[in-house]
Design an enzyme around this catalytic site. Structure first.
Site, PDB file in Angstrom:
ATOM      1  N   PHE A   1       0.861  -1.288   0.131  1.00  0.00           N
ATOM      2  CA  PHE A   1       0.196   0.010  -0.046  1.00  0.00           C
ATOM      3  C   PHE A   1       1.085   1.333  -0.025  1.00  0.00           C
ATOM      4  CE2 PHE A   1      -2.678  -3.278   1.950  1.00  0.00           C
ATOM      5  CZ  PHE A   1      -3.761  -3.161   1.170  1.00  0.00           C
ATOM      6  N   CYS A   2       1.084   1.762   1.225  1.00  0.00           N
ATOM      7  CA  CYS A   2       1.920   3.057   1.146  1.00  0.00           C
ATOM      8  C   CYS A   2       3.376   3.157   0.801  1.00  0.00           C
ATOM      9  CB  CYS A   2       1.827   3.477   2.456  1.00  0.00           C
ATOM     10  SG  CYS A   2       0.227   3.896   2.999  1.00  0.00           S
TER      11      CYS A   2
END
Length: 176
Positions: A112-113
């Protein structure tokens, strides 16, 4: 070539409890080592904290930096609301002000990040070194955390369309 260290989302809610990332304590130790060496070299250390309305609500216990993460007094804290640490934040202007031209990235939630920030950094022209032993995630319904991390090492290292590349390197081998 000035380098900055981005520490992404090493926060309490992601490191403890039933949905905690894999091997958090070891990864935090590796991140602390990277950060110590970055600070000793005079490299900027930017600690990114994700916030949302749930377990990562700004100011909540889950939003706080993870126990064991050794943030330094001179580190820059950056709040973000999306996966990409550049999205609707001052990160790019911070890097330009400090004349940063390349990044070392580590942190939580590989797929994700971490991935979103690495891809955006490449698109903006920053060569990236991803600390191979400095990021992790949680198992999901399809893959174990170690498989997700390995997949992203292979994928990110082979992106070539941006003109700059992402290198994958053990934290101990990364210089600032």
């Amino acid at each position: 070539m000035p380098t900055a260290l981005l520490i992404i989302d090493v926060q309490q809610a992601l490191c403890v409890g039933p949905t905690a990332v894999a091997d958090a304590a070891r990864i935090i130790g590796n991140i602390n080592d990277l950060a110590r060496r970055a600070r000793a070299a005079g490299a900027p250390v930017i600690v990114v904290q994700h916030e949302d309305g749930a377990s990562l609500a700004h100011g909540s216990a889950g939003w706080q930096l993870a126990a064991g993460l050794a943030a330094g007094q001179g580190d820059t804290l950056l709040r973000k609301r999306g996966s990409d640490a550049f999205h609707q934040t001052d990160l790019q202007s911070m890097l330009k002000t400090r004349h940063v031209s390349q990044l070392v990235v580590c942190g939580m939630q590989t797929e994700f990040c971490v991935e979103s920030t690495v891809r955006r950094a490449l698109a903006l022209g920053y060569p990236v070194t991803l600390a191979a032993d400095g990021h992790t995630t949680a198992d999901n319904a399809v893959l174990a955390a170690a498989q997700i991390v390995a997949h992203h090492h292979a994928t990110l290292a082979n992106l070539g369309a941006y003109g700059v590349r992402a290198g994958i390197m053990a934290g101990a081998d990364i210089g600032f």
